[in-house]
Scaffold this active site. Structure first.
Site, mmCIF file in Angstrom:
data_model
loop_
_atom_site.group_PDB
_atom_site.id
_atom_site.type_symbol
_atom_site.label_atom_id
_atom_site.label_comp_id
_atom_site.label_asym_id
_atom_site.label_seq_id
_atom_site.Cartn_x
_atom_site.Cartn_y
_atom_site.Cartn_z
ATOM 1 N N PRO A 91 0.671 -0.872 -0.312
ATOM 2 C CA PRO A 91 0.136 0.199 0.170
ATOM 3 C C PRO A 91 0.779 1.103 -0.128
ATOM 4 O O PRO A 91 1.983 1.508 0.638
ATOM 5 C CB PRO A 91 -0.871 -0.244 1.588
ATOM 6 N N GLU A 92 0.141 2.037 -0.610
ATOM 7 C CA GLU A 92 1.589 3.349 -0.775
ATOM 8 C C GLU A 92 0.169 4.663 -0.590
ATOM 9 O O GLU A 92 -0.595 4.490 0.379
ATOM 10 C CB GLU A 92 1.773 3.720 -2.069
#
Ligand SMILES: [Zn+2]
Length: 278
Positions: free
Chosen positions: A2-3
């Protein structure tokens, strides 16, 4: 992994779901991930506290609690925040919070790189490993071409590798760095120091732009799993990716006939269009 857009999407969903609610029960999986200060300490600090709001710093989710503590979740490579209600604890579920109204929030992580931390003095980011090294985020006003330029100037490293440094581009990971470089028309294997001021300017705008678009479309869910929304559904930015995950396909830039290439840069799988990225 996840960013920023994925974590921000979760932050918004969770903020609506749990703000103002009291944590009544804390349950742990059989072999939970690393917790600070250990499961018993985490439970002691969370029980009876009300969630005032949910914040975020880079890729860290931060629950602000009424007892001045903060619960910090780092999702690692494959961490998820899910809602299982009163179902039995699930496989790979490490922690479940039960709220006074019966709602639950669970931290799930199959690959176990995620972390759960509760700060005991209300001060952030000092107590959480990794958080002290975060620079400004490309979606913030403080993030200027001057800031990015100062981090690229004179550097021999590839620009793609530098963008993954959380001091240089906080919240950016493999997907959004590839997309930003494509949007800016810059090859990921360029030496960072070789970028002209006009290119640094384009890249600054492109970073902020792709992150904001990612948030708008609720993040990127690739086929190999990982990131999902709290109810288990997918984000939709994967349908708008220009290069990431599109090796061998036509570049989506209008008027470009290039074919997306994949290459390893700094150990990371990198996607770009050799025709329109210079
Ligand atoms: Zn192209």
């Amino acid at each position: 992994m996840p960013e920023l857009p994925e974590v921000e999407t979760l932050r918004r969903l969770l903020g609506r779901q749990v703000s103002g609610k009291c944590i009544e029960k804390v349950r742990f999986g059989v072999k939970p991930v690393t917790m600070q200060p250990g499961p018993a300490g985490v439970r002691r600090n969370l029980l009876g506290a009300t969630v005032l709001g949910v914040g975020r710093r880079g890729k860290y989710l931060v629950f602000h609690l009424s007892n001045d503590r903060k619960l910090v979740l780092h999702l690692g490579m494959s961490g998820q925040v899910r809602r299982f209600g009163r179902d039995p604890m699930q496989r790979h579920e490490h922690m479940r919070l039960e709220f006074s109204d019966g709602q639950t929030v669970s931290f799930v992580d199959a690959r176990r790189f995620g972390r759960v931390c509760v700060t005991d003095d209300g001060v952030l980011p000092r107590p959480v490993k990794g958080m002290e090294r975060l620079g400004p985020e490309p979606i913030e006003k403080e993030y200027t071409a001057a800031y990015l330029g100062a981090h690229l100037r004179g550097r021999k490293a590839r620009v793609k590798s530098l963008l993954l440094d959380q001091r240089v581009a906080c919240g950016v990971g493999n997907i959004y760095s590839d997309e930003a470089l494509h949007r800016a028309g810059i090859r990921p294997d360029r030496q960072a120091g070789s970028l002209k001021p006009s290119e640094v300017c384009r890249l600054t705008k492109a970073l902020g732009g792709v992150l904001k678009d990612g948030i708008r479309w609720c993040g990127t869910t690739m086929k190999d799993g990982g990131y999902v929304l709290v109810d288990g559904s997918a984000g939709s930015f994967q349908n708008r990716l220009q290069v990431y995950g599109r090796e061998g396909e036509r570049c989506r830039r209008r008027g470009c006939a290039g074919v997306v290439r994949r290459q390893r840069i700094g150990g990371r799988s990198t996607h770009f269009c050799p025709a329109c990225q210079k």
